[in-house]
Design a protein around this motif. Structure first.
Motif, PDB file in Angstrom:
ATOM      1  N   ARG A 129      24.625 -30.492 -18.693  1.00 15.47           N
ATOM      2  CA  ARG A 129      24.892 -29.012 -18.354  1.00 15.47           C
ATOM      3  C   ARG A 129      24.231 -28.830 -17.143  1.00 15.47           C
ATOM      4  N   ASN A 130      23.738 -30.033 -16.411  1.00 16.10           N
ATOM      5  CA  ASN A 130      23.319 -29.792 -15.091  1.00 16.10           C
ATOM      6  C   ASN A 130      22.265 -28.713 -14.757  1.00 16.10           C
ATOM      7  N   CYS A 131      21.319 -28.605 -15.939  1.00 17.68           N
ATOM      8  CA  CYS A 131      20.331 -27.752 -15.673  1.00 17.68           C
ATOM      9  C   CYS A 131      19.011 -27.901 -16.574  1.00 17.68           C
ATOM     10  N   ARG A 132      17.848 -28.174 -16.004  1.00 20.36           N
ATOM     11  CA  ARG A 132      16.802 -28.534 -16.676  1.00 20.36           C
ATOM     12  C   ARG A 132      16.230 -27.353 -17.787  1.00 20.36           C
ATOM     13  N   GLY A 133      15.963 -27.620 -18.825  1.00 18.07           N
ATOM     14  CA  GLY A 133      15.722 -26.426 -19.704  1.00 18.07           C
ATOM     15  C   GLY A 133      16.543 -25.725 -20.556  1.00 18.07           C
ATOM     16  N   ALA A 134      18.060 -26.129 -20.163  1.00 20.68           N
ATOM     17  CA  ALA A 134      19.231 -25.718 -20.913  1.00 20.68           C
ATOM     18  C   ALA A 134      19.228 -26.215 -22.664  1.00 20.68           C
ATOM     19  N   PHE A 135      18.539 -27.403 -22.941  1.00 19.24           N
ATOM     20  CA  PHE A 135      18.686 -27.605 -24.152  1.00 19.24           C
ATOM     21  C   PHE A 135      17.440 -26.973 -25.015  1.00 19.24           C
ATOM     22  N   GLU A 136      16.267 -26.823 -24.332  1.00 17.52           N
ATOM     23  CA  GLU A 136      15.222 -25.703 -24.846  1.00 17.52           C
ATOM     24  C   GLU A 136      15.850 -24.376 -25.215  1.00 17.52           C
ATOM     25  N   GLY A 137      16.850 -23.746 -24.213  1.00 16.69           N
ATOM     26  CA  GLY A 137      17.049 -22.524 -24.400  1.00 16.69           C
ATOM     27  C   GLY A 137      18.146 -22.359 -25.284  1.00 16.69           C
ATOM     28  N   THR A 138      18.913 -23.406 -25.451  1.00 19.79           N
ATOM     29  CA  THR A 138      19.865 -23.444 -26.452  1.00 19.79           C
ATOM     30  C   THR A 138      19.452 -23.411 -28.158  1.00 19.79           C
ATOM     31  N   ILE A 139      18.510 -24.465 -28.086  1.00 13.04           N
ATOM     32  CA  ILE A 139      17.523 -24.548 -29.311  1.00 13.04           C
ATOM     33  C   ILE A 139      16.813 -23.423 -29.819  1.00 13.04           C
ATOM     34  N   ARG A 140      16.435 -22.617 -28.700  1.00 14.35           N
ATOM     35  CA  ARG A 140      15.767 -21.228 -28.918  1.00 14.35           C
ATOM     36  C   ARG A 140      16.865 -20.296 -29.717  1.00 14.35           C
ATOM     37  N   GLY A 141      17.689 -20.350 -28.742  1.00 12.52           N
ATOM     38  CA  GLY A 141      18.914 -19.251 -29.144  1.00 12.52           C
ATOM     39  C   GLY A 141      19.532 -19.133 -30.531  1.00 12.52           C
TER      40      GLY A 141
END
Length: 370
Positions: A129-141
């Motif tokens: 996703r070329n973005c640090r923190g994207a994984f954490e954001g998706t899991i949180r979502g």
């Protein structure tokens, strides 16, 4: 409506509400980022688009992007679609989901939310996703959606860089409480053209789809669908027949009216943020603009759409294949690789019976005579 028209009606339409996005994914079909086009549909024009679609059918309508949550009027549009009898859904990367967003989703009666998850770890997903923190954001979502009682499915896209993580990604989707898991096989459009060398090989493709069959055969917790992988509809009957089993796939209440592989221009289509109509989300070219020509006219009369519904005119192995009506080959992938959407599926290694017979005959005819 004629019998032919009744056979091909839109059951699932993706509307690209904007090309702007808070991520910068390596495979993005519309090359989204925060500087991309917002599009030229205002709220009233979006509602008129829904009215025009309703003249043909009442499909599932996916509010897509880019990132649809970047539109301030997205829930007003969703509510309008619901009021008109459409099953409104939303495709988001999940990073912007909050409890307030969920409240508005419920108010607009969003039936399903799709989240993007391309790996089981932050290292894999964030790289994609070329973005640090994207994984954490998706899991949180996903956790917020579940807490608010909103159904969601997980879309996972794979190339060579993350194909070894397919099984773990599937397990994670299940653990999050997803209603369904869609395994996407990349079509090289948009930024996806830049990673052509990363496309999964035809041989690995076959093995992955066989793995999917084995999982789906025994899975009763989560619905599974391989996407942009039409040869699955060849592989399933082949494997089931070889095993001597009568495998019945679970149906989806929010499906595209499937039972077939590629359904571009048959029951699905995409309308981009400028109004250009395309057979599916991954086609390069459009067949016209819904702001200039009514959606109904384009859907039933556009040459490309008619071509894609004429299975007897498919070329190469696809045209000779006994599974043409079940699979069809990915038309967008043929277009992207060969520049011809009627050509054979470029990532299928199956040799149809008619092709084998033809090749054997040609070999015999060309064999040296004593």
């Amino acid at each position: 409506m004629s019998t032919q028209e009744e056979k091909f009606i839109p059951k699932w339409i993706a509307w690209e509400t904007t090309q702007r996005c808070n991520l910068n994914c390596v495979h993005c079909r519309c090359s989204s980022d925060m500087s991309a086009a917002a599009g030229d549909f205002d709220t009233d024009e979006a509602k008129k688009l829904i009215d025009d679609i309703c003249e043909v059918s009442r499909p599932v309508m996916v509010l897509s992007g880019g990132e649809p949550l970047l539109r301030k009027d997205i829930f007003e549009i969703a509510r309008y679609g619901t009021e008109k009898g459409l099953r409104m859904c939303m495709a988001t990367n999940g990073v912007l989901i909050t409890d307030e967003v969920c409240r508005q989703m419920k108010e607009a009666d969003i039936k399903m939310v799709s989240l993007s998850l391309d790996g089981s770890t932050a290292e894999i997903h964030d790289n994609f996703r070329n973005c640090r923190g994207a994984f954490e954001g998706t899991i949180r979502g996903a956790e917020i959606l579940k807490r608010n009682g909103i159904k969601f499915l997980v879309n996972s896209s794979f190339t060579k860089r993350n194909q070894q993580d397919i099984g773990n990604t599937f397990k994670l989707a299940k653990s999050l409480g997803a209603t369904a898991w869609y395994m996407f096989m990349i079509v090289p459009t948009g930024r996806g053209e830049e990673i052509m060398s990363e496309l999964i090989s035809a041989e690995d493709y076959e093995e992955i789809l066989a793995w999917h069959y084995e999982q789906e055969k025994h899975e009763d917790e989560i619905l599974m669908r391989p996407t942009c992988a039409p040869h699955y509809y060849r592989i399933v009957p082949q494997m089931a027949k070889a095993e001597g089993v009568d495998f019945k796939r679970r149906s989806l209440t929010f499906s595209t009216g499937g039972g077939k592989g590629c359904i571009a221009a048959q029951t699905i289509c995409l309308i981009d943020c400028f109004g250009n109509l395309k057979p599916c989300s991954y086609f390069h070219s459009s067949v016209g603009n819904v702001k200039q020509i009514p959606f109904k006219d384009l859907w039933f009369n556009a040459k490309t759409f008619k071509d894609l519904r004429d299975f007897a005119s498919y070329k190469g192995k696809c045209g000779e294949c006994e599974f043409i009506n079940a699979c069809g080959g990915c038309r967008a992938r043929a277009d992207a690789v060969y520049g011809d959407y009627m050509e054979e599926e470029p990532f299928c290694n199956y040799i149809p019976a008619r092709t084998r017979e033809r090749l054997e005959k040609e070999t015999a005819e060309n064999a040296p005579r004593d």
